[in-house]
Design a protein around this motif. Structure first.
Motif, PDB file in Angstrom:
ATOM      1  N   PRO A 148       0.948  -1.000   0.010  1.00 42.50           N
ATOM      2  CA  PRO A 148      -0.079   0.026  -0.103  1.00 42.50           C
ATOM      3  C   PRO A 148       0.798   1.420   0.112  1.00 42.50           C
ATOM      4  O   PRO A 148       0.455   2.360  -0.602  1.00 42.50           O
ATOM      5  N   LEU A 149       2.022   1.421   0.706  1.00 42.44           N
ATOM      6  CA  LEU A 149       2.859   2.441   0.623  1.00 42.44           C
ATOM      7  C   LEU A 149       3.578   2.612  -0.671  1.00 42.44           C
ATOM      8  O   LEU A 149       3.538   3.689  -1.024  1.00 42.44           O
ATOM      9  N   LEU A 150       4.000   1.470  -1.186  1.00 39.22           N
ATOM     10  CA  LEU A 150       4.565   1.453  -2.422  1.00 39.22           C
ATOM     11  C   LEU A 150       3.678   1.818  -3.748  1.00 39.22           C
ATOM     12  O   LEU A 150       3.789   1.948  -4.880  1.00 39.22           O
ATOM     13  N   ALA A 151       2.250   1.768  -3.490  1.00 31.78           N
ATOM     14  CA  ALA A 151       1.423   1.845  -4.540  1.00 31.78           C
ATOM     15  C   ALA A 151       1.473   3.383  -4.965  1.00 31.78           C
ATOM     16  O   ALA A 151       1.168   3.592  -6.330  1.00 31.78           O
ATOM     17  N   ASP A 152       1.746   4.418  -4.182  1.00 31.02           N
ATOM     18  CA  ASP A 152       2.182   5.912  -4.544  1.00 31.02           C
ATOM     19  C   ASP A 152       3.332   5.940  -5.506  1.00 31.02           C
ATOM     20  O   ASP A 152       4.497   5.356  -4.988  1.00 31.02           O
ATOM     21  N   PRO A 153       3.517   6.500  -6.893  1.00 30.03           N
ATOM     22  CA  PRO A 153       4.644   6.390  -7.533  1.00 30.03           C
ATOM     23  C   PRO A 153       5.813   7.126  -7.232  1.00 30.03           C
ATOM     24  O   PRO A 153       6.875   6.934  -7.536  1.00 30.03           O
ATOM     25  N   ARG A 154       5.505   7.867  -6.314  1.00 24.21           N
ATOM     26  CA  ARG A 154       6.693   8.938  -5.744  1.00 24.21           C
ATOM     27  C   ARG A 154       7.670   8.171  -4.952  1.00 24.21           C
ATOM     28  O   ARG A 154       7.305   7.318  -4.444  1.00 24.21           O
ATOM     29  N   ARG A 155       8.874   8.539  -5.528  1.00 24.37           N
ATOM     30  CA  ARG A 155      10.103   7.848  -4.784  1.00 24.37           C
ATOM     31  C   ARG A 155      11.124   8.781  -4.670  1.00 24.37           C
ATOM     32  O   ARG A 155      11.240   9.992  -5.070  1.00 24.37           O
ATOM     33  N   PRO A 156      11.801   8.605  -3.249  1.00 21.86           N
ATOM     34  CA  PRO A 156      11.637   7.372  -2.391  1.00 21.86           C
ATOM     35  C   PRO A 156      10.262   7.277  -1.729  1.00 21.86           C
ATOM     36  O   PRO A 156       9.616   8.551  -1.381  1.00 21.86           O
ATOM     37  N   ALA A 157       9.790   6.197  -1.718  1.00 23.76           N
ATOM     38  CA  ALA A 157       8.481   5.946  -0.955  1.00 23.76           C
ATOM     39  C   ALA A 157       8.848   6.443   0.699  1.00 23.76           C
ATOM     40  O   ALA A 157       9.662   6.106   1.322  1.00 23.76           O
ATOM     41  N   ASN A 158       7.638   7.148   1.101  1.00 23.19           N
ATOM     42  CA  ASN A 158       8.002   7.943   2.521  1.00 23.19           C
ATOM     43  C   ASN A 158       6.752   7.599   3.393  1.00 23.19           C
ATOM     44  O   ASN A 158       5.622   7.898   3.006  1.00 23.19           O
ATOM     45  N   SER A 159       7.084   7.056   4.429  1.00 19.75           N
ATOM     46  CA  SER A 159       6.212   6.419   5.476  1.00 19.75           C
ATOM     47  C   SER A 159       5.315   7.666   6.222  1.00 19.75           C
ATOM     48  O   SER A 159       4.287   7.690   6.431  1.00 19.75           O
ATOM     49  N   ALA A 160       6.061   8.826   6.423  1.00 18.93           N
ATOM     50  CA  ALA A 160       5.415   9.843   7.067  1.00 18.93           C
ATOM     51  C   ALA A 160       4.414  10.508   5.949  1.00 18.93           C
ATOM     52  O   ALA A 160       3.084  10.685   6.333  1.00 18.93           O
ATOM     53  N   ARG A 161       4.516  10.672   4.891  1.00 20.94           N
ATOM     54  CA  ARG A 161       3.730  11.036   3.611  1.00 20.94           C
ATOM     55  C   ARG A 161       2.572  10.012   3.730  1.00 20.94           C
ATOM     56  O   ARG A 161       1.446  10.399   3.657  1.00 20.94           O
ATOM     57  N   PHE A 162       2.776   8.694   3.672  1.00 20.99           N
ATOM     58  CA  PHE A 162       1.844   7.701   3.619  1.00 20.99           C
ATOM     59  C   PHE A 162       0.657   7.887   4.946  1.00 20.99           C
ATOM     60  O   PHE A 162      -0.504   7.708   4.692  1.00 20.99           O
ATOM     61  N   VAL A 163       1.416   8.002   6.128  1.00 24.50           N
ATOM     62  CA  VAL A 163       0.381   8.081   7.105  1.00 24.50           C
ATOM     63  C   VAL A 163      -0.424   9.202   7.212  1.00 24.50           C
ATOM     64  O   VAL A 163      -1.502   9.221   7.513  1.00 24.50           O
ATOM     65  N   TYR A 164       0.155  10.427   6.741  1.00 24.40           N
ATOM     66  CA  TYR A 164      -0.533  11.741   6.979  1.00 24.40           C
ATOM     67  C   TYR A 164      -1.395  11.983   5.838  1.00 24.40           C
ATOM     68  O   TYR A 164      -2.351  12.873   5.822  1.00 24.40           O
ATOM     69  N   LEU A 165      -0.931  11.467   4.680  1.00 24.52           N
ATOM     70  CA  LEU A 165      -1.503  12.203   3.442  1.00 24.52           C
ATOM     71  C   LEU A 165      -2.283  11.023   2.446  1.00 24.52           C
ATOM     72  O   LEU A 165      -2.889  11.455   1.553  1.00 24.52           O
ATOM     73  N   ASP A 166      -2.157   9.904   2.904  1.00 20.89           N
ATOM     74  CA  ASP A 166      -2.689   8.716   2.185  1.00 20.89           C
ATOM     75  C   ASP A 166      -4.014   8.244   2.784  1.00 20.89           C
ATOM     76  O   ASP A 166      -3.678   7.410   3.963  1.00 20.89           O
ATOM     77  N   PRO A 167      -5.168   8.130   2.428  1.00 24.99           N
ATOM     78  CA  PRO A 167      -6.217   7.601   3.289  1.00 24.99           C
ATOM     79  C   PRO A 167      -6.041   5.993   3.415  1.00 24.99           C
ATOM     80  O   PRO A 167      -6.649   5.419   4.374  1.00 24.99           O
ATOM     81  N   ALA A 168      -5.344   5.560   2.729  1.00 22.91           N
ATOM     82  CA  ALA A 168      -4.980   4.084   2.620  1.00 22.91           C
ATOM     83  C   ALA A 168      -4.379   3.711   4.014  1.00 22.91           C
ATOM     84  O   ALA A 168      -4.491   2.621   4.317  1.00 22.91           O
ATOM     85  N   SER A 169      -3.568   4.669   4.362  1.00 23.84           N
ATOM     86  CA  SER A 169      -2.831   4.264   5.657  1.00 23.84           C
ATOM     87  C   SER A 169      -3.984   3.881   6.962  1.00 23.84           C
ATOM     88  O   SER A 169      -3.422   3.253   7.822  1.00 23.84           O
ATOM     89  N   HIS A 170      -5.001   4.557   6.921  1.00 25.32           N
ATOM     90  CA  HIS A 170      -5.877   4.209   7.878  1.00 25.32           C
ATOM     91  C   HIS A 170      -6.355   2.843   7.910  1.00 25.32           C
ATOM     92  O   HIS A 170      -6.623   2.447   8.897  1.00 25.32           O
ATOM     93  N   ASP A 171      -6.602   2.244   6.698  1.00 26.47           N
ATOM     94  CA  ASP A 171      -6.960   0.716   6.834  1.00 26.47           C
ATOM     95  C   ASP A 171      -5.644   0.037   6.952  1.00 26.47           C
ATOM     96  O   ASP A 171      -5.725  -1.269   7.573  1.00 26.47           O
ATOM     97  N   PHE A 172      -4.307   0.446   6.625  1.00 22.11           N
ATOM     98  CA  PHE A 172      -3.345  -0.463   6.785  1.00 22.11           C
ATOM     99  C   PHE A 172      -2.563  -0.527   8.293  1.00 22.11           C
ATOM    100  O   PHE A 172      -2.510  -1.707   8.591  1.00 22.11           O
ATOM    101  N   PHE A 173      -2.808   0.684   8.978  1.00 26.63           N
ATOM    102  CA  PHE A 173      -2.462   0.530  10.433  1.00 26.63           C
ATOM    103  C   PHE A 173      -3.632   0.278  11.264  1.00 26.63           C
ATOM    104  O   PHE A 173      -4.663   1.068  11.332  1.00 26.63           O
ATOM    105  N   GLN A 174      -3.657  -0.841  12.032  1.00 28.47           N
ATOM    106  CA  GLN A 174      -4.827  -1.173  12.959  1.00 28.47           C
ATOM    107  C   GLN A 174      -5.090   0.110  13.873  1.00 28.47           C
ATOM    108  O   GLN A 174      -6.060   0.585  14.198  1.00 28.47           O
ATOM    109  N   ASP A 175      -3.883   0.474  14.185  1.00 26.32           N
ATOM    110  CA  ASP A 175      -3.901   1.483  15.323  1.00 26.32           C
ATOM    111  C   ASP A 175      -3.320   2.789  14.561  1.00 26.32           C
ATOM    112  O   ASP A 175      -2.205   3.181  14.756  1.00 26.32           O
ATOM    113  N   TRP A 176      -4.024   3.388  13.824  1.00 27.87           N
ATOM    114  CA  TRP A 176      -3.515   4.557  12.968  1.00 27.87           C
ATOM    115  C   TRP A 176      -3.042   5.709  14.092  1.00 27.87           C
ATOM    116  O   TRP A 176      -2.053   6.195  13.558  1.00 27.87           O
ATOM    117  N   GLU A 177      -3.727   6.025  14.991  1.00 32.19           N
ATOM    118  CA  GLU A 177      -3.647   7.232  15.978  1.00 32.19           C
ATOM    119  C   GLU A 177      -1.975   6.789  16.575  1.00 32.19           C
ATOM    120  O   GLU A 177      -1.176   7.739  16.513  1.00 32.19           O
TER     121      GLU A 177
END
Length: 286
Positions: free
Chosen positions: A146-175
């Motif tokens: 799910p993180l690597l689905a974004d074509p931007r490289r390098p993939a960045n976990s912080a952008r994924f968590v805060y800017l990609d809605p898919a992160s709410h499904d990926f992390f069971q405890d998103w908070e």
């Protein structure tokens, strides 16, 4: 980064969270206008004058000795991560720092990729302090698809968590994931306040995410060396993974992370399914 503002807000926020009772002080009267400790109470606990403490809390840590910083850390009941952050802020406050830190690396040596590829049964990857995924083995690429689905490289976990809605499904405890990322970025900003790409990342997250702005303003810092990662993978489902994070002494700024599960556990069985899926589905890293 504004070092004086970071010092001021960090010290004030740590002071505000400690009650007189927690500090072992008598609380006279029931109408304290100050949340937490008063400045004079911190000064007394730290063994310094009130005038000197006020100077420190205004953002002037330049010239503060290790003894002063240790006293301040004890008075504010700082944990190991917060103590390290205080010392980093003090080093950055010096007019001529003894040695400037290099920016977080953007690539990994070929030998590091070979180490990752030698790990067959567990997701393993390497990041820098900006949380860029710089290298990963096949299992980690599959896990973090799910993180690597974004074509931007390098993939960045912080952008994924805060800017990609898919992160709410990926992390069971998103908070918790959001808290951890903000706290680790705050720690790195103290260690390396002149990293241009880090400054740009924090600016982007602050502009685009209210969740990040709120956490950034809290000035929390945290080590993230071991623990439990609860993920929900789109193919294999829920995963309760134990992780270990290790630094490479020969490659400063790189962190190696590996995820494992107890033998015979449901997550161990799910990792086998993930390995089968990874063998037939190539997730691009670059």
């Amino acid at each position: 980064m504004d070092n004086r503002a970071a010092i001021r807000e960090f010290l004030a926020s740590r002071r505000a969270r400690i009650t007189p009772e927690q500090a072992g002080l008598p609380a006279y009267g029931g109408n304290r206008r100050v949340k937490g400790l008063r400045r004079e109470e911190v000064a007394m606990l730290a063994g310094m004058s009130i005038d000197y403490y006020v100077r420190l809390e205004r953002g002037n840590l330049a010239g503060a000795s290790d003894t002063v910083l240790e006293g301040l850390a004890r008075a504010l009941q700082l944990d190991d991560a917060e103590r390290a952050h205080l010392f980093d802020l003090a080093r950055a406050a010096e007019p001529t720092p003894a040695r400037s830190r290099k920016a977080a690396p953007a690539t990994v040596p070929a030998s590091v990729q070979l180490v990752l590829d030698a790990v067959n049964d567990a997701p393993a990857w390497v990041r820098n302090a900006r949380h860029d995924m710089l290298a990963a083995n096949r299992m980690a690429r599959a896990l973090y698809s799910p993180l690597l689905a974004d074509p931007r490289r390098p993939a960045n976990s912080a952008r994924f968590v805060y800017l990609d809605p898919a992160s709410h499904d990926f992390f069971q405890d998103w908070e918790r994931a959001a808290d951890d990322i903000a706290a680790m970025l705050r720690s790195e900003a103290g260690r390396n306040p002149h990293d241009k790409l880090l400054i740009e990342l924090i600016g982007e997250l602050s502009t685009r995410s209210e969740d990040f702005r709120t956490r950034w303003a809290a000035h929390n810092v945290r080590f993230h060396r071991t623990g439990l990662k609860k993920l929900r993978h789109p193919v294999v489902g829920d995963l309760d993974l134990t992780f270990e994070a290790m630094e490479f002494p020969a490659h400063p700024g790189l962190t190696f992370l590996a995820y494992v599960a107890p033998v015979g556990s449901p997550t161990a069985d799910s990792l086998k399914l993930l390995a089968s899926w990874a063998a037939t589905t190539e997730v691009p890293q670059h």
